[in-house]
Motif scaffolding. Structure first.
Motif, PDB file in Angstrom:
ATOM      1  N   GLU A  19      22.248  -3.275  -0.676  1.00 23.96           N
ATOM      2  CA  GLU A  19      21.754  -1.933  -0.525  1.00 23.96           C
ATOM      3  C   GLU A  19      20.997  -1.756   0.771  1.00 23.96           C
ATOM      4  O   GLU A  19      20.568  -0.658   1.106  1.00 23.96           O
ATOM      5  CB  GLU A  19      20.813  -1.573  -1.694  1.00 23.96           C
ATOM      6  N   ALA A  20      20.803  -2.852   1.529  1.00 25.19           N
ATOM      7  CA  ALA A  20      19.997  -2.764   2.734  1.00 25.19           C
ATOM      8  C   ALA A  20      20.547  -1.735   3.705  1.00 25.19           C
ATOM      9  O   ALA A  20      19.820  -1.143   4.486  1.00 25.19           O
ATOM     10  CB  ALA A  20      19.909  -4.132   3.417  1.00 25.19           C
ATOM     11  N   GLY A  21      21.859  -1.523   3.664  1.00 20.33           N
ATOM     12  CA  GLY A  21      22.435  -0.554   4.599  1.00 20.33           C
ATOM     13  C   GLY A  21      22.575   0.817   4.012  1.00 20.33           C
ATOM     14  O   GLY A  21      23.068   1.722   4.688  1.00 20.33           O
ATOM     15  N   ARG A  22      22.144   1.035   2.751  1.00 20.57           N
ATOM     16  CA  ARG A  22      22.307   2.326   2.127  1.00 20.57           C
ATOM     17  C   ARG A  22      20.965   2.978   1.898  1.00 20.57           C
ATOM     18  O   ARG A  22      20.306   2.750   0.912  1.00 20.57           O
ATOM     19  CB  ARG A  22      23.032   2.188   0.775  1.00 20.57           C
ATOM     20  N   HIS A  23      20.531   3.730   2.868  1.00 12.91           N
ATOM     21  CA  HIS A  23      19.285   4.459   2.707  1.00 12.91           C
ATOM     22  C   HIS A  23      19.356   5.728   3.501  1.00 12.91           C
ATOM     23  O   HIS A  23      20.304   5.943   4.254  1.00 12.91           O
ATOM     24  CB  HIS A  23      18.091   3.596   3.139  1.00 12.91           C
ATOM     25  N   GLU A  24      18.395   6.566   3.283  1.00 15.91           N
ATOM     26  CA  GLU A  24      18.431   7.844   4.006  1.00 15.91           C
ATOM     27  C   GLU A  24      17.036   8.260   4.399  1.00 15.91           C
ATOM     28  O   GLU A  24      16.060   7.694   3.921  1.00 15.91           O
ATOM     29  CB  GLU A  24      19.070   8.918   3.117  1.00 15.91           C
ATOM     30  N   ALA A  60       0.849  -1.192   0.000  1.00 21.25           N
ATOM     31  CA  ALA A  60       0.000   0.000   0.000  1.00 21.25           C
ATOM     32  C   ALA A  60       0.886   1.245   0.000  1.00 21.25           C
ATOM     33  O   ALA A  60       1.745   1.409   0.872  1.00 21.25           O
ATOM     34  CB  ALA A  60      -0.909  -0.004   1.229  1.00 21.25           C
ATOM     35  N   LEU A  61       0.694   2.112  -0.997  1.00 20.73           N
ATOM     36  CA  LEU A  61       1.494   3.324  -1.109  1.00 20.73           C
ATOM     37  C   LEU A  61       0.598   4.556  -1.128  1.00 20.73           C
ATOM     38  O   LEU A  61      -0.554   4.490  -1.556  1.00 20.73           O
ATOM     39  CB  LEU A  61       2.328   3.307  -2.403  1.00 20.73           C
ATOM     40  N   THR A  62       1.156   5.670  -0.683  1.00 21.32           N
ATOM     41  CA  THR A  62       0.446   6.932  -0.838  1.00 21.32           C
ATOM     42  C   THR A  62       0.519   7.341  -2.312  1.00 21.32           C
ATOM     43  O   THR A  62       1.303   6.792  -3.091  1.00 21.32           O
ATOM     44  CB  THR A  62       1.090   8.039   0.011  1.00 21.32           C
ATOM     45  N   PHE A 101       3.603   6.419  -4.885  1.00 21.53           N
ATOM     46  CA  PHE A 101       3.347   5.697  -6.127  1.00 21.53           C
ATOM     47  C   PHE A 101       3.910   6.475  -7.312  1.00 21.53           C
ATOM     48  O   PHE A 101       4.525   5.910  -8.216  1.00 21.53           O
ATOM     49  CB  PHE A 101       1.848   5.462  -6.326  1.00 21.53           C
ATOM     50  N   ALA A 102       3.698   7.795  -7.326  1.00 21.56           N
ATOM     51  CA  ALA A 102       4.180   8.629  -8.428  1.00 21.56           C
ATOM     52  C   ALA A 102       5.702   8.564  -8.534  1.00 21.56           C
ATOM     53  O   ALA A 102       6.263   8.464  -9.634  1.00 21.56           O
ATOM     54  CB  ALA A 102       3.722  10.070  -8.229  1.00 21.56           C
ATOM     55  N   VAL A 103       6.384   8.603  -7.391  1.00 21.31           N
ATOM     56  CA  VAL A 103       7.846   8.525  -7.390  1.00 21.31           C
ATOM     57  C   VAL A 103       8.315   7.160  -7.886  1.00 21.31           C
ATOM     58  O   VAL A 103       9.213   7.053  -8.723  1.00 21.31           O
ATOM     59  CB  VAL A 103       8.401   8.805  -5.974  1.00 21.31           C
ATOM     60  N   LEU A 104       7.674   6.105  -7.385  1.00 24.62           N
ATOM     61  CA  LEU A 104       8.063   4.757  -7.793  1.00 24.62           C
ATOM     62  C   LEU A 104       7.813   4.550  -9.283  1.00 24.62           C
ATOM     63  O   LEU A 104       8.610   3.910  -9.979  1.00 24.62           O
ATOM     64  CB  LEU A 104       7.292   3.714  -6.978  1.00 24.62           C
ATOM     65  N   ALA A 142      10.549   6.913   2.873  1.00 26.03           N
ATOM     66  CA  ALA A 142       9.311   6.252   3.294  1.00 26.03           C
ATOM     67  C   ALA A 142       8.942   5.142   2.317  1.00 26.03           C
ATOM     68  O   ALA A 142       8.455   4.075   2.722  1.00 26.03           O
ATOM     69  CB  ALA A 142       8.185   7.275   3.390  1.00 26.03           C
ATOM     70  N   LEU A 143       9.198   5.376   1.033  1.00 24.86           N
ATOM     71  CA  LEU A 143       8.892   4.386   0.005  1.00 24.86           C
ATOM     72  C   LEU A 143       9.744   3.138   0.201  1.00 24.86           C
ATOM     73  O   LEU A 143       9.247   2.008   0.082  1.00 24.86           O
ATOM     74  CB  LEU A 143       9.135   4.991  -1.375  1.00 24.86           C
ATOM     75  N   ARG A 144      11.016   3.332   0.492  1.00 25.97           N
ATOM     76  CA  ARG A 144      11.897   2.182   0.764  1.00 25.97           C
ATOM     77  C   ARG A 144      11.334   1.317   1.886  1.00 25.97           C
ATOM     78  O   ARG A 144      11.288   0.094   1.791  1.00 25.97           O
ATOM     79  CB  ARG A 144      13.291   2.674   1.180  1.00 25.97           C
ATOM     80  N   LYS A 145      10.920   1.978   2.951  1.00 21.44           N
ATOM     81  CA  LYS A 145      10.406   1.238   4.110  1.00 21.44           C
ATOM     82  C   LYS A 145       9.119   0.491   3.757  1.00 21.44           C
ATOM     83  O   LYS A 145       8.915  -0.642   4.212  1.00 21.44           O
ATOM     84  CB  LYS A 145      10.173   2.200   5.271  1.00 21.44           C
TER      85      LYS A 145
END
Length: 220
Positions: A215-220, A138-140, A144-147, A185-188
């Motif tokens: 990449e699991a450790g590379r996020h912000e 479920a995305l906002t 969704f637009a960013v993805l 937030a999208l990553r999460k």
């Protein structure tokens, strides 16, 4: 009315810019790359008809939807004759405009599958649904637009500036941290291993390689 339409489209995750006259429309078209043009035939300066002719002459293939009070059959005939792909008369329901825009976008994208699949993601732009390895996510609307922009790039890097331009609109503050916050937030929402990689100093991309786990450790 234009501002009300723009605000309504934003709620449907459709970013839109407003041109109050023909000269502004031509300027925006020369600067930005748009998916669809929504034209009122009766605008100051170069008319909507002239703008339509310019778009067709450019060879860009950009779909044109005429949104106008001119509702006679001969008005519609002349509009389609100018190159309009669809014609909606006032008054109208916003939801009908949204449905017509999405239909035009599907037609514009006839050379690509309507449902995109990449790196375990399945994105259905018409149903506005996303699955990760078969799990519904479920995305906002903004997520969704960013993805959708990132998935369409097929692993290519998209800068924060481009994301801001394509998933927000021209009035977005270029110094805002909205992109970073939304991507985080999208990553999460999508879960680990992170499928959205950060390219330091450049932008973001969908990680389509075996390094996605890393990449699991590379996020912000």
């Amino acid at each position: 009315m234009a501002e009300a339409i723009r605000d309504g489209l934003r709620l449907e995750a459709i970013a839109a810019d407003i041109a109050g006259d023909g000269d502004t429309a031509l300027e925006l078209l020369s600067i930005n790359s748009y998916d669809i043009a929504v034209l009122d035939r009766d605008i100051p300066g170069p008319s909507g008809d002239e703008i339509a002719e310019r778009i067709v002459a450019s060879g860009s293939g950009m779909p044109i939807l005429m949104l106008t009070a001119a509702d006679r059959l001969d008005d519609k005939a002349s509009g389609f004759g100018l190159g309009a792909d669809d014609y909606l008369t006032k008054p109208f329901e916003l939801q009908e405009l949204v449905l017509r825009l999405r239909a035009l976008d599907r037609r514009r994208a006839h050379n690509r599958p309507p449902v995109r699949e990449i790196a375990g993601l399945r994105l259905d732009p018409f149903r506005r649904e996303v699955y990760r390895d078969g799990r519904y996510v479920a995305l906002t609307r903004k997520q969704f637009a960013v993805l959708e922009v990132l998935v369409a790039a097929e692993g290519g890097v998209i800068s924060a500036e481009e994301l801001l331009e394509r998933a927000w609109d021209e009035n977005a503050d270029p110094f805002t941290n909205a992109v970073r916050i939304t991507v985080s937030a999208l990553r999460k929402r999508l879960g680990e291993p992170w499928v959205i990689a950060t390219v330091p100093g450049v932008g973001y991309r969908i990680d389509i390689g075996p390094a996605a786990q890393g990449e699991a450790g590379r996020h912000e």
